[in-house]
Design a protein around this motif. Structure first.
Motif, PDB file in Angstrom:
ATOM      1  N   THR A  27      -7.655  30.137 -26.085  1.00  0.00           N
ATOM      2  CA  THR A  27      -7.568  29.131 -25.028  1.00  0.00           C
ATOM      3  C   THR A  27      -6.159  28.553 -24.937  1.00  0.00           C
ATOM      4  O   THR A  27      -5.610  28.386 -23.842  1.00  0.00           O
ATOM      5  CB  THR A  27      -8.580  27.992 -25.299  1.00  0.00           C
ATOM      6  OG1 THR A  27      -9.897  28.544 -25.372  1.00  0.00           O
ATOM      7  CG2 THR A  27      -8.540  26.958 -24.180  1.00  0.00           C
ATOM      8  N   SER A  98     -13.442  33.868 -19.819  1.00  0.00           N
ATOM      9  CA  SER A  98     -14.800  34.379 -20.036  1.00  0.00           C
ATOM     10  C   SER A  98     -14.851  35.896 -19.927  1.00  0.00           C
ATOM     11  O   SER A  98     -15.546  36.561 -20.703  1.00  0.00           O
ATOM     12  CB  SER A  98     -15.762  33.752 -19.025  1.00  0.00           C
ATOM     13  OG  SER A  98     -15.292  33.938 -17.696  1.00  0.00           O
ATOM     14  N   VAL A 257     -15.214  27.282 -18.997  1.00  0.00           N
ATOM     15  CA  VAL A 257     -15.788  26.324 -18.043  1.00  0.00           C
ATOM     16  C   VAL A 257     -15.147  24.950 -18.201  1.00  0.00           C
ATOM     17  O   VAL A 257     -14.741  24.310 -17.211  1.00  0.00           O
ATOM     18  CB  VAL A 257     -17.321  26.221 -18.244  1.00  0.00           C
ATOM     19  CG1 VAL A 257     -17.891  25.086 -17.390  1.00  0.00           C
ATOM     20  CG2 VAL A 257     -17.987  27.539 -17.888  1.00  0.00           C
ATOM     21  N   LEU A 258     -15.021  24.470 -19.451  1.00  0.00           N
ATOM     22  CA  LEU A 258     -14.538  23.114 -19.696  1.00  0.00           C
ATOM     23  C   LEU A 258     -13.044  22.949 -19.449  1.00  0.00           C
ATOM     24  O   LEU A 258     -12.605  21.938 -18.890  1.00  0.00           O
ATOM     25  CB  LEU A 258     -14.857  22.706 -21.141  1.00  0.00           C
ATOM     26  CG  LEU A 258     -16.339  22.594 -21.515  1.00  0.00           C
ATOM     27  CD1 LEU A 258     -16.486  22.208 -22.978  1.00  0.00           C
ATOM     28  CD2 LEU A 258     -17.040  21.581 -20.619  1.00  0.00           C
ATOM     29  N   VAL A 259     -12.263  23.934 -19.857  1.00  0.00           N
ATOM     30  CA  VAL A 259     -10.803  23.801 -19.788  1.00  0.00           C
ATOM     31  C   VAL A 259     -10.236  24.336 -18.482  1.00  0.00           C
ATOM     32  O   VAL A 259      -9.340  23.734 -17.885  1.00  0.00           O
ATOM     33  CB  VAL A 259     -10.135  24.517 -20.986  1.00  0.00           C
ATOM     34  CG1 VAL A 259      -8.611  24.384 -20.920  1.00  0.00           C
ATOM     35  CG2 VAL A 259     -10.657  23.950 -22.307  1.00  0.00           C
ATOM     36  N   PHE A 260     -10.771  25.453 -18.008  1.00  0.00           N
ATOM     37  CA  PHE A 260     -10.191  26.101 -16.825  1.00  0.00           C
ATOM     38  C   PHE A 260     -11.101  26.051 -15.600  1.00  0.00           C
ATOM     39  O   PHE A 260     -10.780  26.641 -14.568  1.00  0.00           O
ATOM     40  CB  PHE A 260      -9.854  27.559 -17.151  1.00  0.00           C
ATOM     41  CG  PHE A 260      -8.919  27.722 -18.314  1.00  0.00           C
ATOM     42  CD1 PHE A 260      -7.569  27.421 -18.193  1.00  0.00           C
ATOM     43  CD2 PHE A 260      -9.389  28.153 -19.549  1.00  0.00           C
ATOM     44  CE1 PHE A 260      -6.707  27.548 -19.271  1.00  0.00           C
ATOM     45  CE2 PHE A 260      -8.557  28.286 -20.636  1.00  0.00           C
ATOM     46  CZ  PHE A 260      -7.200  27.982 -20.495  1.00  0.00           C
ATOM     47  N   ASP A 261     -12.228  25.370 -15.725  1.00  0.00           N
ATOM     48  CA  ASP A 261     -13.183  25.228 -14.620  1.00  0.00           C
ATOM     49  C   ASP A 261     -13.619  26.596 -14.088  1.00  0.00           C
ATOM     50  O   ASP A 261     -13.813  26.766 -12.885  1.00  0.00           O
ATOM     51  CB  ASP A 261     -12.565  24.387 -13.491  1.00  0.00           C
ATOM     52  CG  ASP A 261     -13.627  23.880 -12.520  1.00  0.00           C
ATOM     53  OD1 ASP A 261     -14.777  23.672 -12.946  1.00  0.00           O
ATOM     54  OD2 ASP A 261     -13.310  23.704 -11.320  1.00  0.00           O
ATOM     55  N   GLU A 262     -13.760  27.557 -15.006  1.00  0.00           N
ATOM     56  CA  GLU A 262     -14.221  28.887 -14.604  1.00  0.00           C
ATOM     57  C   GLU A 262     -15.722  28.861 -14.325  1.00  0.00           C
ATOM     58  O   GLU A 262     -16.475  28.109 -14.952  1.00  0.00           O
ATOM     59  CB  GLU A 262     -13.921  29.911 -15.708  1.00  0.00           C
ATOM     60  CG  GLU A 262     -12.443  30.132 -15.962  1.00  0.00           C
ATOM     61  CD  GLU A 262     -12.199  31.116 -17.102  1.00  0.00           C
ATOM     62  OE1 GLU A 262     -11.034  31.346 -17.435  1.00  0.00           O
ATOM     63  OE2 GLU A 262     -13.189  31.641 -17.662  1.00  0.00           O
ATOM     64  N   ARG A 263     -16.136  29.683 -13.410  1.00  0.00           N
ATOM     65  CA  ARG A 263     -17.549  29.843 -13.096  1.00  0.00           C
ATOM     66  C   ARG A 263     -17.863  31.333 -13.115  1.00  0.00           C
ATOM     67  O   ARG A 263     -17.767  32.015 -12.091  1.00  0.00           O
ATOM     68  CB  ARG A 263     -17.881  29.241 -11.720  1.00  0.00           C
ATOM     69  CG  ARG A 263     -17.720  27.727 -11.641  1.00  0.00           C
ATOM     70  CD  ARG A 263     -18.757  27.019 -12.524  1.00  0.00           C
ATOM     71  NE  ARG A 263     -18.680  25.558 -12.404  1.00  0.00           N
ATOM     72  CZ  ARG A 263     -17.947  24.791 -13.182  1.00  0.00           C
ATOM     73  NH1 ARG A 263     -17.206  25.348 -14.136  1.00  0.00           N
ATOM     74  NH2 ARG A 263     -17.936  23.478 -13.034  1.00  0.00           N
TER      75      ARG A 263
END
Length: 293
Positions: A27, A98, A257-263
């Motif tokens: 990360t 991810s 998800v938390l750090v890079f707002d990935e979905r």
């Protein structure tokens, strides 16, 4: 019986902590990749790793000078380490965390394939099926030929191949050679490549405006992850702790998800599920066969 249970629990906890440390290092690499070039990241990781692993080897009383370290199998391992590192750093710089985490989890499947092709191991149709299913999961994530295909995702595949060759050649190294010494040799061997890469890019060896707290944290977390991994494997049977390597994927999905707002989309989740299922099934079958044999 109680001692075995305690050893198993200790090994599992150490493995999960190791995967957490690696995921955090991944990360941070992704976070600094906007300010620090991939070549600089690799150079700093190899330079810092060389120091850390040499200190570990000395603390364990292991040898740091060994003529066997220049044998052909070691040279192949060093090259594989470089390939794995270049692929990982480039993938983390350009590909969602991810997706990178999911793809590299297919490494054990590729190691199994390599053992068949190069070490003459015999496998059943069940194992072949799990290997094929796992690689189908990789294809789901990468999606070659699809309209939204991102060629940069191939860097993660590149890293997976390097990691697989490294793990495969590790099986051929002398068992009496300390793990810390082996890691130190690999880091030192990769340094000239990292330096050449920086010179070709025309960058400074030390990035002038980098966040050194983050860079030092990457080195420390990577070394800590390795140390915990080694302790985990030594604490109990590999068959007990190996399935918990997939905790790294869980950590990377959460951090993405938390750090890079990935979905992560359905293909990534489906592909990751296939890879994890294949790997766990293969480990379970190996354990059953050993017990029955």
């Amino acid at each position: 019986m109680q001692q075995n249970s305690e050893a198993n629990a200790r090994g599992i906890i150490l493995m999960v902590l190791s995967m957490g440390a690696f995921a955090m290092a991944d990360t941070l690499i992704k976070l600094v990749s906007g300010e620090v070039a991939p070549a600089q990241i690799m150079f700093l990781m190899m330079a810092g790793g060389s120091v850390m692993f040499c200190l570990m080897a000395k603390a364990q009383g292991a040898r740091l000078i060994d003529r066997r370290a220049i044998a052909p199998v070691f040279l192949v391992r060093y090259l594989a380490e470089v390939v794995a590192m270049v692929g990982m750093v480039m993938a983390l710089a350009h590909v969602p965390l991810s997706a990178v985490g999911a793809i590299i989890q297919a490494t054990p499947l590729l190691v199994a394939l390599g053992a068949v092709l190069f070490l003459g191991e015999k496998v059943s149709w069940r194992r072949w099926s799990t290997i094929v299913l796992g690689f189908a999961g990789v294809l789901l994530i990468v999606q070659p030929g699809a309209e939204g295909f991102d060629a940069l995702a191939l860097w993660a595949v590149f890293s997976m191949v390097g990691l697989s060759v490294r793990d495969l050649t590790t099986r051929m190294t002398p068992p009496d050679m300390a793990s810390a010494s082996l890691a130190a040799y690999s880091a030192v061997a990769a340094l000239p490549f990292a330096m050449a890469w920086i010179l070709l890019d025309g960058d400074n060896f030390l990035p002038p405006e980098a966040d050194w707290v983050m860079l030092i944290s990457i080195i420390l977390l990577g070394s800590l992850g390795y140390l915990l991994l080694t302790a985990s494997i030594r604490a109990t049977s590999i068959s007990v702790v190996s399935p918990f390597r997939y905790a790294r994927l869980v950590f990377m999905l959460i951090l993405g998800v938390l750090v890079f707002d990935e979905r992560p989309g359905l293909p990534v989740l489906a592909g990751a599920s296939l890879i994890v299922f294949s790997g766990l099934y293969m480990m379970w079958r190996e354990r059953v066969l050993k017990q029955s044999g």
